[in-house]
Motif scaffolding. Structure first.
Motif, PDB file in Angstrom:
ATOM      1  N   GLU A 100       0.812  -1.211   0.000  1.00 62.81           N
ATOM      2  CA  GLU A 100       0.000   0.000   0.000  1.00 62.81           C
ATOM      3  C   GLU A 100       0.851   1.269   0.000  1.00 62.81           C
ATOM      4  O   GLU A 100       0.331   2.373  -0.136  1.00 62.81           O
ATOM      5  CB  GLU A 100      -0.921   0.013   1.229  1.00 62.81           C
ATOM      6  N   SER A 101       2.151   1.100   0.156  1.00 62.04           N
ATOM      7  CA  SER A 101       3.046   2.251   0.204  1.00 62.04           C
ATOM      8  C   SER A 101       3.285   2.818  -1.199  1.00 62.04           C
ATOM      9  O   SER A 101       3.210   2.104  -2.207  1.00 62.04           O
ATOM     10  CB  SER A 101       4.387   1.840   0.819  1.00 62.04           C
ATOM     11  N   ARG A 102       3.600   4.107  -1.253  1.00 62.67           N
ATOM     12  CA  ARG A 102       3.958   4.723  -2.538  1.00 62.67           C
ATOM     13  C   ARG A 102       5.270   4.148  -3.053  1.00 62.67           C
ATOM     14  O   ARG A 102       5.518   4.138  -4.258  1.00 62.67           O
ATOM     15  CB  ARG A 102       4.094   6.243  -2.366  1.00 62.67           C
ATOM     16  N   GLN A 103       6.119   3.658  -2.139  1.00 58.60           N
ATOM     17  CA  GLN A 103       7.397   3.041  -2.488  1.00 58.60           C
ATOM     18  C   GLN A 103       7.458   1.662  -1.830  1.00 58.60           C
ATOM     19  O   GLN A 103       8.064   1.489  -0.776  1.00 58.60           O
ATOM     20  CB  GLN A 103       8.562   3.920  -2.017  1.00 58.60           C
ATOM     21  N   PRO A 104       6.812   0.674  -2.430  1.00 55.20           N
ATOM     22  CA  PRO A 104       6.675  -0.622  -1.746  1.00 55.20           C
ATOM     23  C   PRO A 104       8.004  -1.307  -1.439  1.00 55.20           C
ATOM     24  O   PRO A 104       8.127  -1.979  -0.402  1.00 55.20           O
ATOM     25  CB  PRO A 104       5.824  -1.451  -2.710  1.00 55.20           C
ATOM     26  N   TYR A 105       9.004  -1.152  -2.291  1.00 57.15           N
ATOM     27  CA  TYR A 105      10.269  -1.846  -2.047  1.00 57.15           C
ATOM     28  C   TYR A 105      11.082  -1.155  -0.954  1.00 57.15           C
ATOM     29  O   TYR A 105      11.794  -1.809  -0.188  1.00 57.15           O
ATOM     30  CB  TYR A 105      11.062  -1.971  -3.349  1.00 57.15           C
ATOM     31  N   GLN A 106      10.957   0.149  -0.861  1.00 54.65           N
ATOM     32  CA  GLN A 106      11.545   0.855   0.271  1.00 54.65           C
ATOM     33  C   GLN A 106      10.848   0.434   1.564  1.00 54.65           C
ATOM     34  O   GLN A 106      11.498   0.214   2.592  1.00 54.65           O
ATOM     35  CB  GLN A 106      11.430   2.362   0.080  1.00 54.65           C
ATOM     36  N   ALA A 107       9.540   0.306   1.505  1.00 51.12           N
ATOM     37  CA  ALA A 107       8.781  -0.126   2.687  1.00 51.12           C
ATOM     38  C   ALA A 107       9.161  -1.543   3.088  1.00 51.12           C
ATOM     39  O   ALA A 107       9.223  -1.870   4.288  1.00 51.12           O
ATOM     40  CB  ALA A 107       7.287  -0.028   2.409  1.00 51.12           C
ATOM     41  N   LEU A 108       9.425  -2.393   2.101  1.00 48.51           N
ATOM     42  CA  LEU A 108       9.861  -3.756   2.391  1.00 48.51           C
ATOM     43  C   LEU A 108      11.183  -3.742   3.137  1.00 48.51           C
ATOM     44  O   LEU A 108      11.325  -4.396   4.182  1.00 48.51           O
ATOM     45  CB  LEU A 108       9.997  -4.546   1.089  1.00 48.51           C
ATOM     46  N   LEU A 109      12.155  -3.020   2.622  1.00 51.96           N
ATOM     47  CA  LEU A 109      13.460  -2.970   3.276  1.00 51.96           C
ATOM     48  C   LEU A 109      13.335  -2.413   4.687  1.00 51.96           C
ATOM     49  O   LEU A 109      13.917  -2.952   5.632  1.00 51.96           O
ATOM     50  CB  LEU A 109      14.428  -2.127   2.444  1.00 51.96           C
ATOM     51  N   ALA A 110      12.556  -1.362   4.852  1.00 52.03           N
ATOM     52  CA  ALA A 110      12.369  -0.768   6.180  1.00 52.03           C
ATOM     53  C   ALA A 110      11.751  -1.774   7.150  1.00 52.03           C
ATOM     54  O   ALA A 110      12.148  -1.852   8.323  1.00 52.03           O
ATOM     55  CB  ALA A 110      11.494   0.477   6.074  1.00 52.03           C
ATOM     56  N   ALA A 111      10.804  -2.553   6.668  1.00 50.23           N
ATOM     57  CA  ALA A 111      10.127  -3.526   7.535  1.00 50.23           C
ATOM     58  C   ALA A 111      11.062  -4.654   7.945  1.00 50.23           C
ATOM     59  O   ALA A 111      11.045  -5.099   9.101  1.00 50.23           O
ATOM     60  CB  ALA A 111       8.895  -4.087   6.820  1.00 50.23           C
ATOM     61  N   VAL A 112      11.894  -5.125   7.012  1.00 49.25           N
ATOM     62  CA  VAL A 112      12.852  -6.176   7.349  1.00 49.25           C
ATOM     63  C   VAL A 112      13.864  -5.654   8.357  1.00 49.25           C
ATOM     64  O   VAL A 112      14.222  -6.348   9.323  1.00 49.25           O
ATOM     65  CB  VAL A 112      13.548  -6.711   6.082  1.00 49.25           C
ATOM     66  N   ILE A 113      14.333  -4.420   8.162  1.00 51.87           N
ATOM     67  CA  ILE A 113      15.270  -3.812   9.109  1.00 51.87           C
ATOM     68  C   ILE A 113      14.655  -3.753  10.503  1.00 51.87           C
ATOM     69  O   ILE A 113      15.294  -4.111  11.505  1.00 51.87           O
ATOM     70  CB  ILE A 113      15.679  -2.410   8.623  1.00 51.87           C
ATOM     71  N   GLU A 114      13.410  -3.332  10.577  1.00 55.23           N
ATOM     72  CA  GLU A 114      12.749  -3.218  11.871  1.00 55.23           C
ATOM     73  C   GLU A 114      12.627  -4.567  12.561  1.00 55.23           C
ATOM     74  O   GLU A 114      12.888  -4.695  13.762  1.00 55.23           O
ATOM     75  CB  GLU A 114      11.377  -2.580  11.690  1.00 55.23           C
ATOM     76  N   ARG A 115      12.245  -5.582  11.814  1.00 56.68           N
ATOM     77  CA  ARG A 115      12.090  -6.909  12.423  1.00 56.68           C
ATOM     78  C   ARG A 115      13.431  -7.468  12.883  1.00 56.68           C
ATOM     79  O   ARG A 115      13.530  -8.090  13.952  1.00 56.68           O
ATOM     80  CB  ARG A 115      11.427  -7.865  11.438  1.00 56.68           C
ATOM     81  N   GLN A 116      14.471  -7.277  12.092  1.00 57.26           N
ATOM     82  CA  GLN A 116      15.774  -7.814  12.485  1.00 57.26           C
ATOM     83  C   GLN A 116      16.328  -7.089  13.698  1.00 57.26           C
ATOM     84  O   GLN A 116      16.959  -7.705  14.562  1.00 57.26           O
ATOM     85  CB  GLN A 116      16.756  -7.720  11.311  1.00 57.26           C
ATOM     86  N   ALA A 117      16.100  -5.796  13.779  1.00 57.39           N
ATOM     87  CA  ALA A 117      16.555  -5.044  14.950  1.00 57.39           C
ATOM     88  C   ALA A 117      15.884  -5.579  16.216  1.00 57.39           C
ATOM     89  O   ALA A 117      16.546  -5.781  17.253  1.00 57.39           O
ATOM     90  CB  ALA A 117      16.254  -3.558  14.773  1.00 57.39           C
ATOM     91  N   ALA A 118      14.586  -5.824  16.143  1.00 56.35           N
ATOM     92  CA  ALA A 118      13.860  -6.353  17.291  1.00 56.35           C
ATOM     93  C   ALA A 118      14.317  -7.761  17.631  1.00 56.35           C
ATOM     94  O   ALA A 118      14.457  -8.125  18.814  1.00 56.35           O
ATOM     95  CB  ALA A 118      12.357  -6.339  17.010  1.00 56.35           C
ATOM     96  N   LEU A 119      14.577  -8.579  16.602  1.00 58.09           N
ATOM     97  CA  LEU A 119      14.981  -9.961  16.826  1.00 58.09           C
ATOM     98  C   LEU A 119      16.321 -10.037  17.547  1.00 58.09           C
ATOM     99  O   LEU A 119      16.465 -10.757  18.545  1.00 58.09           O
ATOM    100  CB  LEU A 119      15.069 -10.697  15.490  1.00 58.09           C
ATOM    101  N   VAL A 120      17.312  -9.303  17.065  1.00 60.51           N
ATOM    102  CA  VAL A 120      18.635  -9.378  17.686  1.00 60.51           C
ATOM    103  C   VAL A 120      18.595  -8.837  19.110  1.00 60.51           C
ATOM    104  O   VAL A 120      19.286  -9.349  19.993  1.00 60.51           O
ATOM    105  CB  VAL A 120      19.674  -8.642  16.814  1.00 60.51           C
ATOM    106  N   ALA A 121      17.782  -7.827  19.350  1.00 58.13           N
ATOM    107  CA  ALA A 121      17.617  -7.338  20.724  1.00 58.13           C
ATOM    108  C   ALA A 121      17.095  -8.453  21.628  1.00 58.13           C
ATOM    109  O   ALA A 121      17.558  -8.614  22.771  1.00 58.13           O
ATOM    110  CB  ALA A 121      16.668  -6.144  20.743  1.00 58.13           C
ATOM    111  N   GLN A 122      16.148  -9.229  21.133  1.00 60.53           N
ATOM    112  CA  GLN A 122      15.621 -10.346  21.915  1.00 60.53           C
ATOM    113  C   GLN A 122      16.680 -11.408  22.145  1.00 60.53           C
ATOM    114  O   GLN A 122      16.746 -12.007  23.225  1.00 60.53           O
ATOM    115  CB  GLN A 122      14.391 -10.945  21.225  1.00 60.53           C
ATOM    116  N   TRP A 123      17.505 -11.669  21.132  1.00 58.51           N
ATOM    117  CA  TRP A 123      18.609 -12.622  21.321  1.00 58.51           C
ATOM    118  C   TRP A 123      19.482 -12.212  22.493  1.00 58.51           C
ATOM    119  O   TRP A 123      19.793 -13.009  23.369  1.00 58.51           O
ATOM    120  CB  TRP A 123      19.486 -12.687  20.068  1.00 58.51           C
ATOM    121  N   LEU A 124      19.889 -10.942  22.479  1.00 60.03           N
ATOM    122  CA  LEU A 124      20.806 -10.481  23.507  1.00 60.03           C
ATOM    123  C   LEU A 124      20.185 -10.550  24.891  1.00 60.03           C
ATOM    124  O   LEU A 124      20.876 -10.816  25.884  1.00 60.03           O
ATOM    125  CB  LEU A 124      21.267  -9.048  23.197  1.00 60.03           C
TER     126      LEU A 124
END
Length: 491
Positions: free
Chosen positions: A213-237
């Motif tokens: 639904e974003s005007r820039q769907p591939y930018q939104a995809l990258l942003a979403a993956v970044i957000e999930r990975q940041a949260a995941l590694v925080a949980q690992w630690l």
């Protein structure tokens, strides 16, 4: 109707995304363990899976109706070095199902025989790594951390040749998908922009529909993956987890933990801790994991550049801007996790230094990571319990000095002791898959054909935040002679 309600989407992508290959049968499969609750969530009858009709499916001896077995193609940076073709060398994706919650899940056999991506390997898995992945992935799920899941494990009745002959086994792994950063790299390396786009469209439709639904769907995809990975590694630690081999082919774009090879959990806290026998220079040490995650995400951004903006210079600027968001997202998630572990309900600027101070004295005093935080819950409710925390430190006065600051901070937001302890216990597990326990389980299975310890440890790890008096010894750190210094991939 199939006993497994397959609905396969990845197999409908172009042929260059995978190789069609059936599992290689094994001589005498025997069921080790079946995750009945997970089977039911996947809308698969667990009694059928455990039956003489289901076990051959779990072993790769029978391909059920509706399955479309494939080995997926991907590349990857391994310890920083690009390998242009990796792919599923010992894993075969049977197909996908939609679970009771409406989420699409992959069902994959790991150790099911050679594929076109095997690179001279036998395509098999040894029993030890299968048991390790089953235990640790299910423990991670119980800890509340996004992860692939273990549906079943079977022995094959045949040996595999590693450093010595070892019994073979197959793990049935379940994931939201097995699409990796390295999957995108596979097409980008070949300058197959259309392949990158088709893969990105598939990932958006399957995992990140809001990006469409974003005007820039591939930018939104990258942003979403970044957000999930940041949260995941925080949980690992926050639980002391060390992945051990954070190559780009071992980073799922879903934000799930994937590929439990030489993984381990901290005993004594030290951010420089490395267990993986193949990580000779400490690239993937515990404390390096956030920076490595960001590095891996930069490789994803590189693969996506042609989709981010019409001109390369503009695309690079977009990618850099998005990647810059990783650190603040990680720090926000990690610091929130540390506050929960310390029993703090409100965010204060000084909390980061308070948490860091504890970690520093833990490192200097070889204090056990899991037990220190778990015992803090009791100490928050009753200062007399400080003695149990002090016992974990070589120099107990180092804890005393920090604890004085901590109690001053607790007093700034008073709560009933029982309430604070309950909140802290929900953030600080009592039980983790301690390395010496996992190794003992593997040794019992390989050397004595005894799977009782595996079953018992799996039971304990299913309730990591509960005080399980009958299994209290499983919370203990290893004795000196039990310490595990190195863990191995097992491929």
């Amino acid at each position: 109707m199939s006993a497994i309600p397959f609905d396969n989407s990845y197999a409908r992508l172009p042929g260059r995304f995978f190789a069609r290959v059936d599992p290689t049968p094994v001589p005498a499969p025997q069921l080790i363990s079946l995750n009945r609750a997970l089977a039911e969530a996947l809308q698969i009858d667990p009694d059928w899976l455990a039956s003489p009709d289901g076990v051959p499916v779990l072993a790769g001896n029978a391909v059920p109706p509706g399955a479309e077995p494939i080995a997926t193609a991907y590349a990857g940076h391994q310890f920083g070095h690009l390998v242009p073709q990796l792919g599923d060398g010992r894993a075969i994706l049977l197909g996908e199902v939609v679970d009771r919650g409406g989420t699409r899940r992959d069902i994959q056999l790991k150790g099911a025989g050679p594929t076109p991506f095997s690179r001279r390997g036998d395509g098999r898995a040894a029993l030890g790594p299968v048991l390790r992945e089953y235990l640790v992935s299910e423990a991670m799920a119980a800890l509340g951390i996004p992860t692939t899941r273990a549906l079943a494990a079977v022995t094959t009745g045949a040996n595999v040749a590693r450093e010595r002959l070892l019994p073979g086994a197959i793990l049935t792994r379940v994931a939201a998908s097995h699409i990796r950063v390295g999957t995108f790299q596979f097409f980008a390396i070949r300058r197959d922009t259309d392949g990158v786009k088709q893969l990105a469209d598939h990932v958006i439709a399957r995992h990140y529909p809001a990006a469409a639904e974003s005007r820039q769907p591939y930018q939104a995809l990258l942003a979403a993956v970044i957000e999930r990975q940041a949260a995941l590694v925080a949980q690992w630690l926050c639980v002391g987890f060390i992945h051990g081999v954070m190559n780009t082919d071992n980073m799922a774009v879903t934000g799930e933990t994937i590929d439990y090879g030489p993984c381990a959990f901290l005993d004594a806290y030290d951010p420089a801790t490395v267990f993986s026998a193949i990580d000779e220079h400490g690239r993937y040490a515990y404390g390096n994991q956030p920076a490595i995650a960001q590095w891996n995400l930069a490789r994803l951004a590189e693969a996506l550049l042609p989709l981010l903006a019409p001109e390369t210079e503009s695309a690079i600027a977009v990618a850099q801007d998005l990647l810059a968001g990783f650190v603040p997202r990680f720090e926000t998630a990690y610091h929130a996790g540390l506050r929960r572990k310390l029993g703090l309900f409100m965010d204060r600027e000084s909390d980061v230094a308070l948490a860091g101070g504890l970690l520093e004295v833990m490192t200097a005093n070889r204090a056990d990571f899991t037990l220190t935080f778990r015992r803090l819950g009791a100490a928050a409710a009753d200062p007399a319990a400080d003695r149990d925390v002090r016992d974990l430190f070589i120099d107990p006065t180092a804890y005393d000095a920090w604890a004085a600051r901590w109690r001053e901070r607790l007093a700034a937001e008073p709560r009933p002791g029982a309430e604070r302890r309950e909140t802290m216990d929900a953030a600080n597990p009592a039980f983790i898959p301690r390395n010496h326990r996992v190794e003992a389980v593997i040794a019992a299975a390989i050397e004595r054909d005894d799977f009782g310890p595996f079953a018992e440890l799996n039971t304990v790890l299913a309730k990591p935040y509960d005080d399980q008096a009958a299994f209290a010894a499983y919370a203990d750190p290893p004795a000196e002679y039990e310490r595990v210094q190195r863990t191995f991939c097992g491929t």
